[in-house]
Design an enzyme around this catalytic site. Structure first.
Site, PDB file in Angstrom:
ATOM      1  N   CYS A  24      81.956  25.049  -4.461  1.00 54.97           N
ATOM      2  CA  CYS A  24      81.041  25.450  -6.089  1.00 54.97           C
ATOM      3  C   CYS A  24      80.490  23.770  -5.766  1.00 54.97           C
ATOM      4  O   CYS A  24      81.493  22.586  -5.825  1.00 54.97           O
ATOM      5  CB  CYS A  24      81.923  25.825  -6.612  1.00 54.97           C
ATOM      6  SG  CYS A  24      80.960  25.654  -8.047  1.00 54.97           S
ATOM      7  N   GLU A  29      76.250  33.187  -8.388  1.00 53.52           N
ATOM      8  CA  GLU A  29      75.811  32.224  -9.655  1.00 53.52           C
ATOM      9  C   GLU A  29      75.916  33.142 -11.001  1.00 53.52           C
ATOM     10  O   GLU A  29      75.664  32.627 -11.801  1.00 53.52           O
ATOM     11  CB  GLU A  29      74.442  32.392  -8.829  1.00 53.52           C
ATOM     12  CG  GLU A  29      74.370  31.195  -7.745  1.00 53.52           C
ATOM     13  CD  GLU A  29      75.208  29.886  -7.317  1.00 53.52           C
ATOM     14  OE1 GLU A  29      74.963  29.760  -8.596  1.00 53.52           O
ATOM     15  OE2 GLU A  29      75.880  30.084  -6.554  1.00 53.52           O
ATOM     16  N   HIS A  63      78.370  32.455 -13.292  1.00 52.69           N
ATOM     17  CA  HIS A  63      78.215  30.728 -13.378  1.00 52.69           C
ATOM     18  C   HIS A  63      77.850  31.259 -14.328  1.00 52.69           C
ATOM     19  O   HIS A  63      77.625  30.437 -15.596  1.00 52.69           O
ATOM     20  CB  HIS A  63      77.412  30.068 -12.944  1.00 52.69           C
ATOM     21  CG  HIS A  63      78.092  28.939 -11.860  1.00 52.69           C
ATOM     22  ND1 HIS A  63      79.199  28.061 -12.006  1.00 52.69           N
ATOM     23  CD2 HIS A  63      77.948  29.543 -10.416  1.00 52.69           C
ATOM     24  CE1 HIS A  63      79.201  27.320 -11.108  1.00 52.69           C
ATOM     25  NE2 HIS A  63      79.316  28.378 -10.215  1.00 52.69           N
TER      26      HIS A  63
END
Length: 158
Positions: free
Chosen positions: A90, A133, A136
């Site tokens: 990441c 994603e 996140h």
């Protein structure tokens, strides 16, 4: 357009839940353009979520080799199938990668940068990027999926 600074741990913004985008206006278009520039600034980057550049909105971009750019606004995973072990890194945790479990297939619903709703079914690396994603946007990082500290590895450059 600009290359934005990537937020890294322990920045608290990475642990916060991003807000839904209610209006796709010029500021959202600029954010998307800047995120694309930031993603493309390093050829090893595959995806980027808005919290990684300090913006708590549900926006992400993904661009894998040999595939077209995907812009996701308000994405949600609607289904996961299977399980596999992957190595994952990441941008917000530089210098490390970990072994974690990810789905084999994911189904996602989202809006594109023009507000058009779409669904996407993905496997392999794209499924992995979509999971990361979208997580996140909920304040979750891949390290939260580590089964043990021994599954986190420091990248050693030769």
């Amino acid at each position: 357009m600009a290359v934005l600074q990537i937020r890294t741990l322990p920045d608290p913004v990475l642990r916060q839940k991003a807000k839904r985008v209610t209006k796709i206006d010029d500021s959202i278009q600029k954010l998307i353009d800047d995120m694309i520039d930031t993603l493309r600034a390093d050829p090893n980057r595959a995806g980027l979520a808005a919290p990684q550049v300090g913006v708590l909105l549900r926006v992400a971009v993904i661009e894998l080799p040999e595939q077209k750019l995907i812009t996701l606004i308000n994405p949600e995973i609607v289904e996961k199938e299977g399980e596999r072990i992957v190595e994952e890194g990441c941008l917000s945790i530089p210098g490390y990668f970990g072994e974690i479990k990810r789905a084999v297939t994911v189904k996602v619903k989202a809006q594109d940068r023009h507000g058009k709703k779409f669904r996407l079914k993905a496997q392999g690396l794209l499924a992995q990027a979509l999971e990361q994603e979208i997580e996140h946007l909920d304040g979750t990082l891949y390290i939260d999926h580590l089964e043990s500290p021994e599954k986190l590895f420091k990248i050693i450059k030769e």
